[in-house]
Design a protein around this motif. Structure first.
Motif, PDB file in Angstrom:
ATOM      1  N   ILE A  81       0.835  -1.203   0.000  1.00  0.00           N
ATOM      2  CA  ILE A  81       0.000   0.000   0.000  1.00  0.00           C
ATOM      3  C   ILE A  81       0.871   1.255   0.000  1.00  0.00           C
ATOM      4  O   ILE A  81       0.628   2.229  -0.736  1.00  0.00           O
ATOM      5  CB  ILE A  81      -0.953  -0.003   1.214  1.00  0.00           C
ATOM      6  CG1 ILE A  81      -1.979  -1.129   1.092  1.00  0.00           C
ATOM      7  CG2 ILE A  81      -1.678   1.344   1.340  1.00  0.00           C
ATOM      8  CD1 ILE A  81      -2.830  -1.329   2.334  1.00  0.00           C
ATOM      9  N   GLY A  82       1.935   1.220   0.830  1.00  0.00           N
ATOM     10  CA  GLY A  82       2.838   2.367   0.916  1.00  0.00           C
ATOM     11  C   GLY A  82       3.541   2.653  -0.391  1.00  0.00           C
ATOM     12  O   GLY A  82       3.880   3.807  -0.689  1.00  0.00           O
ATOM     13  N   LYS A  83       3.798   1.613  -1.203  1.00  0.00           N
ATOM     14  CA  LYS A  83       4.479   1.787  -2.493  1.00  0.00           C
ATOM     15  C   LYS A  83       3.492   2.097  -3.620  1.00  0.00           C
ATOM     16  O   LYS A  83       3.873   2.172  -4.790  1.00  0.00           O
ATOM     17  CB  LYS A  83       5.254   0.516  -2.833  1.00  0.00           C
ATOM     18  CG  LYS A  83       6.431   0.257  -1.893  1.00  0.00           C
ATOM     19  CD  LYS A  83       7.094  -1.079  -2.215  1.00  0.00           C
ATOM     20  CE  LYS A  83       8.248  -1.364  -1.256  1.00  0.00           C
ATOM     21  NZ  LYS A  83       8.894  -2.664  -1.545  1.00  0.00           N
ATOM     22  N   GLY A  84       2.210   2.220  -3.271  1.00  0.00           N
ATOM     23  CA  GLY A  84       1.209   2.551  -4.278  1.00  0.00           C
ATOM     24  C   GLY A  84       0.801   1.399  -5.148  1.00  0.00           C
ATOM     25  O   GLY A  84       0.266   1.605  -6.257  1.00  0.00           O
ATOM     26  N   LYS A 137      -6.251   2.230  -2.056  1.00  0.00           N
ATOM     27  CA  LYS A 137      -5.786   2.052  -0.680  1.00  0.00           C
ATOM     28  C   LYS A 137      -4.571   2.931  -0.453  1.00  0.00           C
ATOM     29  O   LYS A 137      -3.633   2.930  -1.262  1.00  0.00           O
ATOM     30  CB  LYS A 137      -5.428   0.592  -0.395  1.00  0.00           C
ATOM     31  CG  LYS A 137      -6.638  -0.328  -0.302  1.00  0.00           C
ATOM     32  CD  LYS A 137      -6.228  -1.718   0.113  1.00  0.00           C
ATOM     33  CE  LYS A 137      -7.424  -2.646   0.239  1.00  0.00           C
ATOM     34  NZ  LYS A 137      -7.021  -4.004   0.679  1.00  0.00           N
ATOM     35  N   VAL A 138      -4.578   3.672   0.649  1.00  0.00           N
ATOM     36  CA  VAL A 138      -3.437   4.533   0.992  1.00  0.00           C
ATOM     37  C   VAL A 138      -3.206   4.455   2.491  1.00  0.00           C
ATOM     38  O   VAL A 138      -4.109   4.108   3.259  1.00  0.00           O
ATOM     39  CB  VAL A 138      -3.703   5.999   0.584  1.00  0.00           C
ATOM     40  CG1 VAL A 138      -3.787   6.159  -0.924  1.00  0.00           C
ATOM     41  CG2 VAL A 138      -4.946   6.535   1.280  1.00  0.00           C
ATOM     42  N   LEU A 139      -1.994   4.762   2.868  1.00  0.00           N
ATOM     43  CA  LEU A 139      -1.670   4.907   4.283  1.00  0.00           C
ATOM     44  C   LEU A 139      -1.800   6.381   4.646  1.00  0.00           C
ATOM     45  O   LEU A 139      -1.297   7.262   3.940  1.00  0.00           O
ATOM     46  CB  LEU A 139      -0.239   4.437   4.569  1.00  0.00           C
ATOM     47  CG  LEU A 139       0.020   2.929   4.469  1.00  0.00           C
ATOM     48  CD1 LEU A 139       1.521   2.648   4.624  1.00  0.00           C
ATOM     49  CD2 LEU A 139      -0.758   2.178   5.525  1.00  0.00           C
ATOM     50  N   THR A 140      -2.491   6.670   5.734  1.00  0.00           N
ATOM     51  CA  THR A 140      -2.580   8.059   6.196  1.00  0.00           C
ATOM     52  C   THR A 140      -1.215   8.481   6.729  1.00  0.00           C
ATOM     53  O   THR A 140      -0.391   7.632   7.111  1.00  0.00           O
ATOM     54  CB  THR A 140      -3.627   8.190   7.310  1.00  0.00           C
ATOM     55  OG1 THR A 140      -3.170   7.464   8.451  1.00  0.00           O
ATOM     56  CG2 THR A 140      -4.987   7.651   6.861  1.00  0.00           C
ATOM     57  N   PRO A 141      -0.935   9.769   6.746  1.00  0.00           N
ATOM     58  CA  PRO A 141       0.356  10.232   7.283  1.00  0.00           C
ATOM     59  C   PRO A 141       0.648   9.695   8.680  1.00  0.00           C
ATOM     60  O   PRO A 141       1.772   9.242   8.941  1.00  0.00           O
ATOM     61  CB  PRO A 141       0.215  11.765   7.260  1.00  0.00           C
ATOM     62  CG  PRO A 141      -0.717  12.015   6.119  1.00  0.00           C
ATOM     63  CD  PRO A 141      -1.710  10.895   6.149  1.00  0.00           C
TER      64      PRO A 141
END
Length: 590
Positions: free
Chosen positions: A553-556, A561-565
């Motif tokens: 998810i972090g690498k797109g 799906k995304v990681l919040t800051p």
């Protein structure tokens, strides 16, 4: 048939012989149409691989009946498992144990036995009994059929009364009434769990044949004068004409049936003619025109009157027998059961109740069964500190305490069909030893809540792994998750919500991502890294897979799906610091 054919041929009267021959021919046709035992067993053995107990008269009879098994049961099972038990057999215990343990799903199981197991033995999964042994004892008969009546509720037990014991000993109406009285007695004493079979269906396959045999017997019976002489002889020997229905004289005359017929003709219940001369002759030898039930009542009531005159009350011990051999104690005990059962019956008329009241009848005596069970409950509470008794618990004295406690709850909560609710005194005594009146589900919930309180007191938190179980087997981890699910669905009662919040338990579900992150952090704190085996599962979470998914998810690599800051910050490891320390140059976790 051979016996009756001989009697018909030797009949002295041509009219009697002709009449009997017509009945005999009808009987032959009825017997030809009657179903053989192999067909009867095939039709009515619904549990075709079940366990059946076969009662035999003696060893020779048992061996003969076992030889018949292939012929009789071939339509049900060509190779049934056969066991035999008798009192002088040194291998009896082993044979019986093997029968009980035999759970072969493909074959019928038959246990042939004599005497050895009439009482004191319980086979919980028996599918029926087969009576091949004539008996004149109602007690033995009840013990035999009780093997089927005590089967579990999942069974539909069948009793094959091949030798017609039921008609020799009882009327069907009497059995139905006695069963209902017993059922009401158990229910009124908190014994709901003891009642297994409440009703029965009678399938009489040879009714026509039996009726024809009775008609033939009547046609061939001796003349009225000869039967009167037999009745007079009985009176001279016994002092009364209380002849049992199935009594035969040593010469073979059916005197019991004849005396009963005279009563029925006298009352007009059946066709016939009694002259006044015949009535007077019967009166001269003590004929009682009442029914056998009425005669019995007068005998027992006379004994009760004599006891009252002598003792001033009517409360003898249950075992009391008067000087004439009348079992007055047990009779009075039965009357109390009849009266307190709430069932109307022909025997306990208002007139008879009033007659008993006049001589001091005591209808309510201490409930010894209840007291015995209560004493067992007190012992259990002293030993275990509670009355959370398992449903199937039986104490060292054989008292089924678990069933009794369940019956009390049903009684108090109004779910039991009982005519005798608990008294305030009984309720208070039970409350004193920690009785829990809720359903079994309420009890289970309270047990789990207590375990949750104990866990919090011991560890200071409610962070309980999903797979955690207490030493007593309560799956506490799963339980708290169910409570949160119920709360979210609006299915948790206000009372339970209040109890859980009262100990600081949060019912709102935590963020699933946050829960998994905390598992990863705990692993990192313990090992100093996140290089874990690919099959690592903690508290039901496949942690390695979850971490790998966060990387993707972090690498797109995962659409939508995304990681919040904050999530990315928590997962990044600052150099030389803990996973959550601030750092201007974070790098992804490994």
């Amino acid at each position: 048939m051979e016996k009756y054919e001989t009697r018909v041929r030797s009949a002295k009267s041509k009219a009697t012989q002709d009449a009997a021959e017509k009945i005999l021919e009808a009987l032959r046709r009825a017997l030809d149409k009657a179903e053989n035992l192999d067909i009867l067993f095939d039709k009515h053995m619904e549990d075709r691989t079940g366990k059946y107990i076969v009662f035999c008269a003696n060893l020779e009879h048992m061996q003969e009946m076992i030889e018949k098994s292939k012929e009789w049961f071939e339509k049900v099972d060509k190779k049934p498992h056969i066991y035999s038990v008798y009192s002088d057999d040194p291998t009896a215990s082993r044979s019986f144990a093997e029968f009980k343990a035999d759970n072969d799903p493909k074959h019928l199981k038959l246990l042939y036995y004599i005497d050895a197991l009439n009482e004191g033995v319980h086979v919980p999964d028996v599918s029926g009994v087969i009576l091949l042994r004539p008996t004149i004892s109602p007690i033995i008969y009840k013990q035999q059929i009780g093997r089927a009546l005590s089967a579990s509720k999942s069974k539909n037990p069948v009793i094959f009364d091949i030798v017609n014991n039921i008609e020799n000993l009882y009327s069907i109406d009497a059995i139905e009434e006695e069963m209902q009285v017993a059922i009401q007695y158990y229910r009124s004493h908190g014994g709901e769990g003891f009642v297994v079979n409440e009703t029965f269906e009678l399938v009489d396959k040879v009714a026509d044949c039996k009726s024809l045999f009775d008609e033939l017997e009547g046609t061939l019976s001796a003349s009225w004068d000869i039967m009167f002489e037999q009745a007079k002889k009985y009176y001279d020997e016994n002092g009364n004409l209380d002849v049992p229905k199935r009594y035969f004289t040593p010469e073979g005359y059916s005197l019991g049936l004849w005396v009963q017929t005279q009563r029925r003709v006298y009352k007009g219940d059946v066709a016939g003619n009694l002259t006044q001369v015949q009535i007077d002759r019967l009166n001269s030898i003590g004929m009682r025109w009442e029914s056998a039930s009425d005669v019995a009542w007068e005998k027992f009531f006379a004994s009760a009157q004599a006891y009252f005159d002598e003792h001033g009350d009517l409360n003898p011990q249950a075992q009391y027998v008067d000087r004439n051999g009348v079992a007055l104690g047990s009779w009075l005990a039965r009357l109390r059961v009849y009266r307190n059962s709430g069932i109307k019956n022909r025997y306990m008329t208002e007139e008879r109740i009033a007659a008993l009241d006049k001589i001091g009848m005591i209808w309510s005596v201490p409930d010894y069964i209840w007291e015995e069970n209560y004493a067992a409950a007190v012992r259990y509470h002293r030993e275990h500190g509670s009355l959370n008794v398992p449903a199937k618990y039986v104490d060292a004295e054989g008292i089924k305490l678990g069933q009794w406690i369940q019956g009390l709850r049903s009684n108090r909560n109004g779910t039991a069909k009982t005519v005798k609710p608990l008294t305030d005194e009984q309720i208070a005594r039970l409350d004193k030893i920690g009785m829990i009146w809720g359903s079994k589900y309420d009890i289970q919930w309270n047990e789990a809540f207590t375990a949750l309180c104990d866990y919090h007191k011991r560890f200071g938190s409610f962070d309980i792994p999903a797979s955690y179980k207490t030493s007593t087997g309560i799956a506490l981890g799963k339980w708290i998750r169910r409570q949160r699910d119920f709360y979210e669905q609006g299915k948790l009662s206000d009372e339970r919500i209040e109890k859980l919040r009262g100990i600081g338990f949060k019912l709102e579900k935590a963020d699933p991502w946050e829960e998994k992150y905390l598992l990863a952090k705990a692993y990192y704190d313990e090992h100093g890294n996140l290089r874990m085996p690919g099959d690592t599962v903690i508290n039901g979470v496949w942690l390695w897979k979850w971490l790998n998914e966060q990387k993707n998810i972090g690498k797109g690599k995962r659409k939508n799906k995304v990681l919040t800051p904050p999530q990315r910050s928590k997962l990044c490891k600052p150099r030389g610091t803990s996973p959550e320390a601030p750092s201007p140059r974070p790098r992804p976790f490994r």
